[in-house]
Design a protein around this motif. Structure first.
Motif, PDB file in Angstrom:
ATOM      1  N   ALA A 152       0.865  -1.181   0.000  1.00  0.00           N
ATOM      2  CA  ALA A 152       0.000   0.000   0.000  1.00  0.00           C
ATOM      3  C   ALA A 152       0.901   1.229   0.000  1.00  0.00           C
ATOM      4  N   PRO A 154       0.876   5.213   0.531  1.00  0.00           N
ATOM      5  CA  PRO A 154       0.128   6.398   0.951  1.00  0.00           C
ATOM      6  C   PRO A 154       0.601   7.628   0.165  1.00  0.00           C
ATOM      7  N   THR A 178      -4.751   6.078  -0.247  1.00  0.00           N
ATOM      8  CA  THR A 178      -3.882   4.905  -0.200  1.00  0.00           C
ATOM      9  C   THR A 178      -4.076   4.106  -1.482  1.00  0.00           C
ATOM     10  N   LYS A 180      -3.572   0.719  -3.073  1.00  0.00           N
ATOM     11  CA  LYS A 180      -3.331  -0.669  -2.668  1.00  0.00           C
ATOM     12  C   LYS A 180      -3.122  -1.521  -3.914  1.00  0.00           C
TER      13      LYS A 180
END
Length: 187
Positions: A152, A154, A178, A180
């Motif tokens: 992930a 950010p 985020t 992912k």
């Protein structure tokens, strides 16, 4: 050195060179089993959109992760929030500006062993014509014949001009997003 010994030594060196090049070969990515999504918060509620089209090239060497590299290209127009109306809205200039910036990309600059058996990945993320450095932990595991890469990333959406004009106000849509991903490759 005797001719036979020279040939045997040369053959062994060529075999070692060939085997080492296999360790650095690009993995074949199974996009049907892989996924990339973006999670943001709208008025405090998590909202997840999935990118339905992307390509990933991973050259992974488990014995020497520092020699590994990864590149990902994401088709922005494939972003799906589950609503045709919302999908159309985020393609506009204020958000992704998909007409002018049809893809986002990531290129690793370093991959090295990290804490807890994970890898520490650093690289350049480009979205909407803006490039920034990103870093994140990466989990690598085996599932049968497949290699699974999960993580992930950010980011701050405003750093990439995602949400211009009135949408810069983070009280409606948070700045934190985020990204992912789960990339599945077959050996």
């Amino acid at each position: 050195m005797q001719p036979r010994k020279l040939i045997r030594t040369g053959s062994t060196a060529l075999l070692c060179l060939a085997l080492s090049s296999l360790a650095y070969a690009a993995l074949k990515v199974d996009t049907a089993k892989s996924s990339v999504s973006a999670v943001s918060k709208q008025m405090g509620v998590p909202v997840e959109g999935k990118f339905k089209k992307f390509a990933a090239q991973i050259d992974y060497n488990a014995a020497k992760p520092e020699a590994s590299k990864a590149n990902v290209d994401i088709d922005i127009a494939s972003f799906d929030l589950g609503s045709a109306e919302f999908n159309g809205e985020v393609m506009k200039k204020e958000w992704f500006n998909a007409a002018q910036h049809p893809k986002a990309s990531f290129a690793s600059t370093s991959i090295k062993p990290g804490a807890g058996g994970k890898l520490d990945v650093a690289g350049k993320l480009t979205i909407k014509g803006k490039t920034a450095d990103v870093a994140f932990p990466l989990t690598v595991k085996k599932e049968g014949a497949n290699q699974i890469f999960e993580g992930a990333v950010p980011i701050k959406r405003l750093a990439y001009n995602i949400g211009e004009g009135e949408w810069k106000d983070t009280s409606m849509v948070a700045d934190e997003v985020t990204i992912k991903f789960r990339v599945v490759s077959a050996q």
